[in-house]
Design a protein around this motif. Structure first.
Motif, PDB file in Angstrom:
ATOM      1  N   SER A   1     -38.297  13.476 -74.368  1.00 14.25           N
ATOM      2  CA  SER A   1     -37.103  13.311 -75.196  1.00 14.25           C
ATOM      3  C   SER A   1     -37.506  12.980 -76.624  1.00 14.25           C
ATOM      4  N   ASN A   2     -36.766  13.520 -77.578  1.00 16.49           N
ATOM      5  CA  ASN A   2     -37.001  13.173 -78.974  1.00 16.49           C
ATOM      6  C   ASN A   2     -36.695  11.703 -79.223  1.00 16.49           C
ATOM      7  N   PHE A   3     -35.873  11.110 -78.346  1.00 12.34           N
ATOM      8  CA  PHE A   3     -35.585   9.674 -78.444  1.00 12.34           C
ATOM      9  C   PHE A   3     -36.635   8.914 -77.629  1.00 12.34           C
ATOM     10  N   THR A   4     -37.885   9.109 -77.998  1.00 11.03           N
ATOM     11  CA  THR A   4     -39.033   8.472 -77.348  1.00 11.03           C
ATOM     12  C   THR A   4     -40.140   8.332 -78.388  1.00 11.03           C
ATOM     13  N   SER A   5     -40.871   7.249 -78.305  1.00 15.55           N
ATOM     14  CA  SER A   5     -42.090   7.116 -79.101  1.00 15.55           C
ATOM     15  C   SER A   5     -43.113   6.329 -78.298  1.00 15.55           C
ATOM     16  N   PHE A   6     -44.369   6.766 -78.383  1.00 17.29           N
ATOM     17  CA  PHE A   6     -45.460   6.062 -77.726  1.00 17.29           C
ATOM     18  C   PHE A   6     -46.262   5.216 -78.713  1.00 17.29           C
ATOM     19  N   VAL A   7     -45.825   5.206 -79.973  1.00 17.92           N
ATOM     20  CA  VAL A   7     -46.553   4.486 -81.019  1.00 17.92           C
ATOM     21  C   VAL A   7     -46.741   3.018 -80.666  1.00 17.92           C
TER      22      VAL A   7
ATOM     23  N   ALA B   1     -39.055   5.383 -85.791  1.00 16.89           N
ATOM     24  CA  ALA B   1     -37.687   4.876 -85.677  1.00 16.89           C
ATOM     25  C   ALA B   1     -36.787   6.028 -85.278  1.00 16.89           C
ATOM     26  N   ALA B   2     -35.784   5.748 -84.444  1.00 14.12           N
ATOM     27  CA  ALA B   2     -34.918   6.822 -83.951  1.00 14.12           C
ATOM     28  C   ALA B   2     -33.520   6.305 -83.657  1.00 14.12           C
ATOM     29  N   VAL B   3     -32.570   7.240 -83.645  1.00 12.01           N
ATOM     30  CA  VAL B   3     -31.192   6.944 -83.257  1.00 12.01           C
ATOM     31  C   VAL B   3     -30.726   8.017 -82.281  1.00 12.01           C
ATOM     32  N   LEU B   4     -29.781   7.660 -81.440  1.00  6.28           N
ATOM     33  CA  LEU B   4     -29.197   8.577 -80.453  1.00  6.28           C
ATOM     34  C   LEU B   4     -27.709   8.289 -80.331  1.00  6.28           C
ATOM     35  N   ALA B   5     -26.922   9.363 -80.185  1.00  8.76           N
ATOM     36  CA  ALA B   5     -25.493   9.234 -79.917  1.00  8.76           C
ATOM     37  C   ALA B   5     -25.115  10.195 -78.796  1.00  8.76           C
TER      38      ALA B   5
ATOM     39  N   THR C   1     -30.765   2.857 -80.519  1.00  2.00           N
ATOM     40  CA  THR C   1     -31.723   2.930 -81.607  1.00  2.00           C
ATOM     41  C   THR C   1     -32.973   2.135 -81.249  1.00  2.00           C
ATOM     42  N   PHE C   2     -34.094   2.512 -81.839  1.00  2.90           N
ATOM     43  CA  PHE C   2     -35.318   1.733 -81.658  1.00  2.90           C
ATOM     44  C   PHE C   2     -36.202   1.833 -82.889  1.00  2.90           C
ATOM     45  N   VAL C   3     -37.092   0.861 -83.021  1.00  2.22           N
ATOM     46  CA  VAL C   3     -38.190   0.905 -83.985  1.00  2.22           C
ATOM     47  C   VAL C   3     -39.457   0.549 -83.220  1.00  2.22           C
ATOM     48  N   ALA C   4     -40.569   1.158 -83.602  1.00  3.42           N
ATOM     49  CA  ALA C   4     -41.845   0.904 -82.941  1.00  3.42           C
ATOM     50  C   ALA C   4     -42.961   1.001 -83.972  1.00  3.42           C
TER      51      ALA C   4
END
Length: 373
Positions: free
Chosen positions: A132-138, A209-213, A232-235
């Protein structure tokens, strides 16, 4: 003629891999006609010993829902062992002369072949199933636990989507995850999940950082309603020295708890008037990685999620026995005795608390051996 060339290329690549001089690390690479090909994967063995409760699931990952709470915690048995190899995977990548890349990958969790990735990409446009684009492994801390820490950034899984990426920015429309309590199984997806993510690095700092709706709704045929949910998230990850990194993430959701990683919570509930009311939640992780050199490392991480179930319980959509908070502390030691082989041991401690205040905890030990190609 082309078939003979393909066989010769495969044999040559296999011979190079045996000699430890394969051209592409972590994959068997060859040319088929005008296509650049790569076959990759690993075989993995996972074992677990659950000290005080039976809390390990397939891949020996921690199952927070299995943690006993309240009086049940006093009656638990001790000592559970399990092992499997279902995390093992195999994948194929093909890139055409025009720059079109196709990737298909599967693994064997929970015991049969499972599709992980199946997508194509060209000139910044991706379509198919992948992360998902609303994912980060950073901000993730490396764990032996396949499902890792609760509260990690975003969905942390794969989903069908169409995505466009330009530089550090990517946007997508994805198959939504709609979960509503007291909807009688009549949830309705009225629109895709829309996401935007920014991910980049500067010096020793990597960040995302990402947002989802998305829409959370239901339709029984006689009653229906919907609300807007967002997340939303920040990493970030910072290299303090050549040996030590610190990393972590923060997440917030309202009506999108399917994207609050490992919370296990519904995104919304249907109240007594038939209206969809959203449920909010938050989570986060923090950890450190210590590179000891010689293929050895120590990783320590903590993660948690918490959702606000008070209104849903008051409306009768959920009960006080529903999980409100989960957390985990994981610490491991990994080593690479030879190239493409990883072994490790990990200690895990998890907790669960329900809305009515009952809580419990469990501990587990894990071992893993992974052989890459």
């Amino acid at each position: 003629m082309q078939s003979n060339k393909l066989r010769l290329a495969i044999r040559a690549t296999a011979a190079a891999a045996v000699l430890g001089v394969a051209g592409q690390a972590g994959a068997v690479s060859f040319t088929a006609g005008d296509y650049d090909m790569a076959v990759y994967g690993y075989a993995r063995f996972n074992a677990s010993y659950d000290i005080d409760e039976n809390v390990s699931t397939s891949t020996r990952s921690f199952n927070y829902n299995a943690i006993n709470v309240g009086a049940a915690e006093d009656n638990e048995a001790t000592g559970y062992f399990g092992a499997d190899a279902v995390q093992s995977r195999i994948g194929v990548k093909a890139t055409s002369p025009e720059g079109v890349m196709v990737n298909i990958e599967g693994d064997f969790r929970p015991g049969t072949l499972r599709l992980r990735h199946a997508y194509g990409s060209y000139n910044g446009v991706l379509a198919g199933q992948t992360w998902s684009n609303f994912t980060s492994f950073v901000g993730n801390t490396s764990t032996l636990d396949f499902d890792s820490l609760p509260g990690a950034a975003g969905f942390q899984s794969r989903t069908p989507q169409i995505r466009y990426t330009t530089g550090p920015l990517s946007i997508s429309a994805e198959d939504p995850r709609n979960s509503i309590a007291n909807a009688g199984g009549a949830t309705k997806n009225g629109m895709p999940a829309l996401t935007a993510r920014l991910e980049d690095s500067a010096g020793g700092l990597s960040y995302s950082a990402a947002v989802l709706a998305h829409q959370v709704g239901y339709d029984t045929g006689t009653a229906d309603d919907a609300s807007l949910g967002f997340a939303t998230f920040v990493a970030a990850k910072m290299a303090l020295t050549d040996m030590i990194t610190i990393q972590g993430s923060l997440s917030y959701t309202d009506g999108a708890n399917s994207y609050l990683y490992r919370s296990g919570a519904d995104s919304a509930y249907v109240d007594t008037n038939g209206d969809v009311e959203t449920i909010s939640g938050f989570g986060g992780t923090v950890g450190t990685g210590i590179n000891l050199g010689g293929g050895r490392s120590i990783n320590i991480g903590y993660g948690m999620t918490e959702v606000d179930l008070d209104d849903a319980v008051a409306a009768g959509a959920l009960t006080g026995a529903d999980t409100q908070t989960v957390s985990a502390l994981m610490a491991n030691y990994k080593w690479t005795p030879v190239k493409n082989v990883m072994m490790g041991v990990e200690a895990k401690f998890g907790t669960r608390e329900t809305q009515n205040g009952d809580d419990g905890d469990a501990s587990s030990l894990a071992f893993a051996a992974q052989y890459n190609f």
